[in-house]
Design a protein around this motif. Structure first.
Motif, PDB file in Angstrom:
ATOM      1  N   THR A   3      11.762  11.513  -1.449  1.00 38.43           N
ATOM      2  CA  THR A   3      12.699  11.338  -2.440  1.00 38.43           C
ATOM      3  C   THR A   3      12.336  10.655  -3.502  1.00 38.43           C
ATOM      4  OG1 THR A   3      13.507   9.181  -1.491  1.00 38.43           O
ATOM      5  CG2 THR A   3      14.837  11.176  -0.771  1.00 38.43           C
ATOM      6  N   ASN A   4      11.218   9.673  -3.390  1.00 37.10           N
ATOM      7  CA  ASN A   4      10.677   9.048  -4.575  1.00 37.10           C
ATOM      8  C   ASN A   4       9.296   8.612  -3.882  1.00 37.10           C
ATOM      9  OD1 ASN A   4      10.531   6.212  -3.409  1.00 37.10           O
ATOM     10  ND2 ASN A   4      12.753   6.527  -3.633  1.00 37.10           N
ATOM     11  N   LEU A   5       8.523   8.216  -4.961  1.00 36.02           N
ATOM     12  CA  LEU A   5       6.920   7.825  -4.897  1.00 36.02           C
ATOM     13  C   LEU A   5       6.847   6.641  -3.945  1.00 36.02           C
ATOM     14  CD1 LEU A   5       4.151   8.509  -5.695  1.00 36.02           C
ATOM     15  CD2 LEU A   5       4.098   6.870  -7.278  1.00 36.02           C
ATOM     16  N   PHE A   6       7.610   5.753  -4.058  1.00 32.95           N
ATOM     17  CA  PHE A   6       7.725   4.411  -2.836  1.00 32.95           C
ATOM     18  C   PHE A   6       8.108   4.885  -1.389  1.00 32.95           C
ATOM     19  CE2 PHE A   6       7.573   2.615  -6.878  1.00 32.95           C
ATOM     20  CZ  PHE A   6       6.429   1.773  -6.761  1.00 32.95           C
ATOM     21  N   SER A   7       8.742   5.905  -1.302  1.00 29.18           N
ATOM     22  CA  SER A   7       9.337   6.355  -0.091  1.00 29.18           C
ATOM     23  C   SER A   7       8.178   6.777   1.224  1.00 29.18           C
ATOM     24  CB  SER A   7       9.964   7.575  -0.057  1.00 29.18           C
ATOM     25  OG  SER A   7       9.120   8.712  -0.316  1.00 29.18           O
ATOM     26  N   THR A   8       6.780   6.649   0.371  1.00 31.82           N
ATOM     27  CA  THR A   8       5.643   7.013   1.464  1.00 31.82           C
ATOM     28  C   THR A   8       5.526   5.632   2.324  1.00 31.82           C
ATOM     29  OG1 THR A   8       4.214   6.132  -0.332  1.00 31.82           O
ATOM     30  CG2 THR A   8       4.495   8.679  -0.033  1.00 31.82           C
ATOM     31  N   PHE A   9       5.900   4.405   1.764  1.00 32.27           N
ATOM     32  CA  PHE A   9       5.724   3.251   2.555  1.00 32.27           C
ATOM     33  C   PHE A   9       6.889   2.717   3.437  1.00 32.27           C
ATOM     34  CE2 PHE A   9       3.712   2.813  -1.408  1.00 32.27           C
ATOM     35  CZ  PHE A   9       2.429   2.581  -1.322  1.00 32.27           C
ATOM     36  N   ASP A  10       7.954   3.923   3.370  1.00 35.71           N
ATOM     37  CA  ASP A  10       9.023   3.681   4.311  1.00 35.71           C
ATOM     38  C   ASP A  10       8.823   3.815   5.771  1.00 35.71           C
ATOM     39  OD1 ASP A  10      10.608   2.817   2.043  1.00 35.71           O
ATOM     40  OD2 ASP A  10      11.406   5.031   2.110  1.00 35.71           O
ATOM     41  N   PRO A  11       9.185   2.986   6.715  1.00 32.32           N
ATOM     42  CA  PRO A  11       8.904   3.145   8.180  1.00 32.32           C
ATOM     43  C   PRO A  11      10.018   4.116   8.613  1.00 32.32           C
ATOM     44  CG  PRO A  11       9.994   0.876   7.803  1.00 32.32           C
ATOM     45  CD  PRO A  11       9.711   1.355   6.364  1.00 32.32           C
ATOM     46  N   SER A  12       9.713   5.552   8.440  1.00 32.48           N
ATOM     47  CA  SER A  12      10.839   6.399   8.626  1.00 32.48           C
ATOM     48  C   SER A  12      10.921   6.983  10.278  1.00 32.48           C
ATOM     49  CB  SER A  12      10.618   7.664   7.900  1.00 32.48           C
ATOM     50  OG  SER A  12       9.131   7.892   7.989  1.00 32.48           O
ATOM     51  N   HIS A 169      -2.723   2.686  -2.529  1.00 33.78           N
ATOM     52  CA  HIS A 169      -2.040   3.479  -2.068  1.00 33.78           C
ATOM     53  C   HIS A 169      -1.277   4.529  -2.966  1.00 33.78           C
ATOM     54  CE1 HIS A 169      -3.505   1.141   1.516  1.00 33.78           C
ATOM     55  NE2 HIS A 169      -3.001   1.826   2.322  1.00 33.78           N
ATOM     56  N   LEU A 170      -0.466   3.895  -3.976  1.00 33.43           N
ATOM     57  CA  LEU A 170       0.035   4.900  -4.667  1.00 33.43           C
ATOM     58  C   LEU A 170      -0.895   5.675  -5.521  1.00 33.43           C
ATOM     59  CD1 LEU A 170       2.681   2.389  -6.468  1.00 33.43           C
ATOM     60  CD2 LEU A 170       2.964   4.491  -4.986  1.00 33.43           C
ATOM     61  N   LEU A 171      -1.970   5.028  -5.913  1.00 32.41           N
ATOM     62  CA  LEU A 171      -3.009   5.902  -6.625  1.00 32.41           C
ATOM     63  C   LEU A 171      -3.577   7.193  -5.800  1.00 32.41           C
ATOM     64  CD1 LEU A 171      -5.142   3.447  -8.517  1.00 32.41           C
ATOM     65  CD2 LEU A 171      -3.480   5.064  -9.488  1.00 32.41           C
ATOM     66  N   LEU A 172      -3.816   6.617  -4.462  1.00 32.26           N
ATOM     67  CA  LEU A 172      -4.303   7.784  -3.721  1.00 32.26           C
ATOM     68  C   LEU A 172      -3.038   8.884  -3.413  1.00 32.26           C
ATOM     69  CD1 LEU A 172      -6.006   5.636  -1.190  1.00 32.26           C
ATOM     70  CD2 LEU A 172      -7.089   7.220  -2.578  1.00 32.26           C
ATOM     71  N   THR A 173      -2.017   8.443  -3.084  1.00 35.17           N
ATOM     72  CA  THR A 173      -0.853   9.354  -3.058  1.00 35.17           C
ATOM     73  C   THR A 173      -0.618  10.367  -4.347  1.00 35.17           C
ATOM     74  OG1 THR A 173       0.491   7.852  -1.659  1.00 35.17           O
ATOM     75  CG2 THR A 173       1.616   9.579  -2.496  1.00 35.17           C
ATOM     76  N   LEU A 174      -0.795   9.676  -5.617  1.00 31.29           N
ATOM     77  CA  LEU A 174      -0.586  10.518  -6.918  1.00 31.29           C
ATOM     78  C   LEU A 174      -1.637  11.526  -6.725  1.00 31.29           C
ATOM     79  CD1 LEU A 174       0.330   7.941  -9.502  1.00 31.29           C
ATOM     80  CD2 LEU A 174       1.714   9.790  -8.831  1.00 31.29           C
ATOM     81  N   LEU A 175      -2.884  11.056  -6.697  1.00 32.52           N
ATOM     82  CA  LEU A 175      -3.962  12.150  -6.634  1.00 32.52           C
ATOM     83  C   LEU A 175      -3.739  13.178  -5.508  1.00 32.52           C
ATOM     84  CD1 LEU A 175      -7.153   9.992  -7.687  1.00 32.52           C
ATOM     85  CD2 LEU A 175      -5.987  11.706  -9.009  1.00 32.52           C
ATOM     86  N   GLY A 176      -3.410  12.885  -4.445  1.00 31.95           N
ATOM     87  CA  GLY A 176      -3.191  13.662  -3.130  1.00 31.95           C
ATOM     88  C   GLY A 176      -2.220  14.754  -3.500  1.00 31.95           C
ATOM     89  N   ASN A 177      -1.131  14.397  -4.276  1.00 31.60           N
ATOM     90  CA  ASN A 177       0.031  15.279  -4.389  1.00 31.60           C
ATOM     91  C   ASN A 177      -0.228  16.150  -5.593  1.00 31.60           C
ATOM     92  OD1 ASN A 177       1.519  14.179  -2.454  1.00 31.60           O
ATOM     93  ND2 ASN A 177       2.535  12.540  -3.755  1.00 31.60           N
TER      94      ASN A 177
END
Length: 224
Positions: A3-12, A169-177
């Motif tokens: 849903t958003n960039l910070f949802s990668t840190f959610d314990p789902s 982790h946000l930078l890694l996620t942005l580049l990976g996406n």
């Protein structure tokens, strides 16, 4: 779908209404004891050198009066370092990127130091509120400033660790996406950038655990 960039840190991820993601925090309890089955091994020698080095560092800051306190700070450093490094692996939850984790460690520890200092060394704690050589006119303002700086210490400890872990982790996620949408001739540049960021994050994982432990040691040393 994210849903958003910070949802990668959610314990789902959950099982029987228990978040499996947080299990990475205690995973070290099952992995680390296996290092000591074969002695002396290189892992064991490296581990002993690391703990002895940290013991000397903390002992220098605390002093000889409370030697046993170094064990607590060494344990905290190892736990923080392990959880920071675990977050670098794919699909493993980074527990130290959440304020729930960092603040629940920083606040009780800071509260313990403050209670110990004010109960056993009241005069020293009062004298610490006014730096030496402060003019009499500025003493009330210095007491207010020092009091505020003492109160916000657990918050700064928690925010510093969580923010540093989230940023990388946000930078890694942005580049990976973005890797699936760029042209093939630019893909090598993205891969090189990811490798460099991973090296930086590995250094940050170690440094932030060290900074958290050293600052906690400094706060403890000011109470006596």
């Amino acid at each position: 779908m994210m849903t958003n960039l910070f949802s990668t840190f959610d314990p789902s991820t959950s099982l029987f209404n228990y978040s499996i993601n947080w299990s990475s925090t205690i995973m070290g309890m099952f992995l680390l004891p296996s290092l000591f089955w074969i002695l002396p091994s290189r892992n064991n020698l490296l581990w002993n050198k690391l703990t002895l080095k940290m013991h000397q560092e903390f002992k220098t800051l605390i002093g000889k009066k409370y030697n046993g306190m170094t064990l607590m700070f060494i344990s905290m450093f190892i736990m923080m370092m392990f959880n920071n490094f675990m977050g670098l692996f794919p699909y493993i939850f980074t527990s130290t990127s959440h304020m729930v984790m960092t603040f629940s460690i920083a606040l009780p520890m800071w509260m313990t130091f403050m209670l110990f200092g004010w109960i056993n060394n009241t005069k020293h704690m009062l004298a610490h509120l006014v730096p030496q050589g402060t003019p009499k006119l500025l003493m009330p303002f210095m007491v207010l400033i020092e009091t505020i700086s003492n109160i916000i210490r657990p918050g700064t400890l928690a925010v510093r660790l969580a923010a540093n872990m989230i940023a990388g982790h946000l930078l890694l996620t942005l580049l990976g996406n973005s890797g699936t949408m760029i042209k093939f001739n630019l893909l090598s540049m993205v891969i090189i950038a990811q490798i460099l960021l991973m090296m930086l994050e590995s250094a940050v994982a170690l440094i932030q655990a060290y900074v958290f432990s050293i600052l906690s040691t400094l706060y403890a040393s000011e109470t006596y």
